[in-house]
Design an enzyme around this catalytic site. Structure first.
Site, short mmCIF file in Angstrom:
data_model
loop_
_atom_site.label_atom_id
_atom_site.label_comp_id
_atom_site.label_asym_id
_atom_site.label_seq_id
_atom_site.Cartn_x
_atom_site.Cartn_y
_atom_site.Cartn_z
N ASP A 195 33.35 -35.69 44.61
CA ASP A 195 33.50 -36.83 45.51
C ASP A 195 34.96 -37.05 45.84
O ASP A 195 35.73 -37.55 45.02
CB ASP A 195 32.90 -38.09 44.89
CG ASP A 195 32.93 -39.25 45.87
OD1 ASP A 195 32.01 -39.35 46.71
OD2 ASP A 195 33.89 -40.04 45.83
N TYR B 116 42.59 -40.37 48.93
CA TYR B 116 42.98 -40.06 47.56
C TYR B 116 44.25 -39.20 47.53
O TYR B 116 44.88 -39.09 46.47
CB TYR B 116 41.85 -39.35 46.82
CG TYR B 116 40.57 -40.15 46.74
CD1 TYR B 116 40.54 -41.51 47.06
CD2 TYR B 116 39.37 -39.55 46.37
CE1 TYR B 116 39.35 -42.24 47.01
CE2 TYR B 116 38.19 -40.28 46.30
CZ TYR B 116 38.18 -41.61 46.63
OH TYR B 116 37.00 -42.31 46.58
N LYS C 193 35.51 -38.65 52.86
CA LYS C 193 35.38 -39.96 53.52
C LYS C 193 36.38 -40.11 54.66
O LYS C 193 37.54 -39.69 54.55
CB LYS C 193 35.60 -41.07 52.49
CG LYS C 193 34.69 -40.95 51.26
CD LYS C 193 34.95 -42.03 50.23
CE LYS C 193 34.18 -41.75 48.96
NZ LYS C 193 34.81 -40.66 48.16
N HIS D 212 34.58 -44.75 54.85
CA HIS D 212 35.10 -45.20 53.56
C HIS D 212 34.99 -46.72 53.39
O HIS D 212 34.58 -47.21 52.33
CB HIS D 212 36.56 -44.75 53.42
CG HIS D 212 37.03 -44.68 52.00
ND1 HIS D 212 37.98 -43.77 51.57
CD2 HIS D 212 36.70 -45.38 50.90
CE1 HIS D 212 38.20 -43.94 50.26
NE2 HIS D 212 37.45 -44.92 49.85
N LEU E 289 42.05 -50.38 34.84
CA LEU E 289 43.05 -50.83 33.87
C LEU E 289 44.45 -50.43 34.30
O LEU E 289 45.39 -51.23 34.27
CB LEU E 289 42.74 -50.27 32.48
CG LEU E 289 41.44 -50.78 31.82
CD1 LEU E 289 41.22 -50.05 30.50
CD2 LEU E 289 41.50 -52.28 31.58
#
Length: 319
Positions: free
Chosen positions: A37, A42, A71, A104, A219
């Site tokens: 994916d 990215y 995407k 997206h 995180l």
């Protein structure tokens, strides 16, 4: 054997650093992953392509055995920009078609030429004194029609959407000439999205859950706290102990068992193997219900929060 349906577990490539990406993709394919994916945004599709090429060259798989998703970024929503954006992704990945291409976000932003900045990300002009997002007046139905043209041209096998709510899904289904194959949404035990998933499946559309482990994906971005992990919840721990599995495997199995595909991310070989080893056990009805009962309607990936916090622009897409 050619892959004609989306494998239930894939490798999510968001936030995988360029220097780790090719090896991670290679390791994942070697470990049995056939679903990757990816996305323009990215910023690592060249490296993803290097990992794919090495795996194919080494005989680990053929292109036809892989399910590759990417995407369309927000800045390419205008119909004339959809195919060039896809062609850039195909070139970077080193493939001549995608198995699935997704819108997206349901957010149209002002066009940024590929040769000017790629990936364009969220700011229209990052060098401005007070940079912000710049929206574009492109209706989603026009973007979808351009996505359909990609299927007609055999550049993609399937098309779909990400981050749509129920109203946008209902609207899409009224005008889609080619129905979406899949909806990709954030879903984990703190954000079960049961009504949206049930409605989407009633339309015959697959559902992929991103961030299936919840807070763990956020995180490092300071978008979640360590105390928000679902992996320490008693319902999850109890099921893990009964089954002799890890809490992460239990949470991933919960999502798969309710009919979603999942795209967990890891660069660690041991974790890659752990995340895909969830088909030799099942949660019982009580465990499924107890994990679902953890729902807080908690979104970690919400443009209504991060666009204002990081990009100086209020732009909620969920009520």
């Amino acid at each position: 054997m050619a892959t004609t349906t989306m494998p239930q577990v894939g490798l999510g490539l968001w936030k995988i650093a360029k220097q780790d990406c090719a090896q991670t993709v290679y390791d994942a394919i070697k470990a049995g992953y056939r679903h990757l994916d990816s996305a323009c945004d990215y910023g690592n599709e060249i490296e993803v392509g290097q990992g794919i090429a090495k795996a194919i060259a080494d005989g680990l798989c053929s292109r036809e055995e892989l399910w590759i998703t990417s995407k369309l970024w927000n800045t390419y929503h205008a119909p004339e920009h959809v195919q060039p954006a896809l062609e850039k992704t195909l070139s970077d990945l080193g493939v001549d078609y995608l198995d699935l291409y997704l819108i997206h976000f349901p957010i149209a932003q002002a066009y940024v030429p590929i040769e000017e900045r790629y990936p364009p990300e969220w700011f229209f002009d990052p060098e401005a004194e007070n940079p912000s997002m710049k929206l574009a007046q492109v209706p989603l139905h026009k973007t979808w029609a351009a996505m359909e043209d990609l299927v007609d041209s055999s550049l993609v096998k399937n098309i779909g959407i990400c981050n749509y709510n129920s109203a946008l899904m209902h609207d899409l289904m009224t005008y889609a000439r080619i129905k979406p194959y899949a909806l990709q949404i954030e879903s984990h035990p703190y954000n079960t999205q049961e009504r949206l998933i049930a409605m989407t499946k009633a339309y015959g559309v697959e559902v992929t859950a991103f961030s299936p482990l919840g807070a763990l994906s956020y995180l490092e971005l300071d978008m979640a706290g360590a105390d928000e992990s679902v992996l320490t919840q008693p319902a999850v721990v109890a099921a893990a102990e009964r089954l002799g599995k890890t809490p992460a495997q239990v949470v991933l199995r919960w999502n798969v068992q309710r009919g979603c595909s999942i795209i967990p991310k890891s660069t660690k070989l041991g974790r890659l193997k752990e995340n895909i080893a969830i088909f030799d056990f099942a949660l019982n009805d009580e465990e499924m219900a107890a994990i679902s009962a953890l729902n807080l309607d908690k979104r970690f990936n919400d443009p209504g929060h991060f666009c204002q916090a990081a990009f100086n622009t209020l732009h909620p897409i969920y009520d």
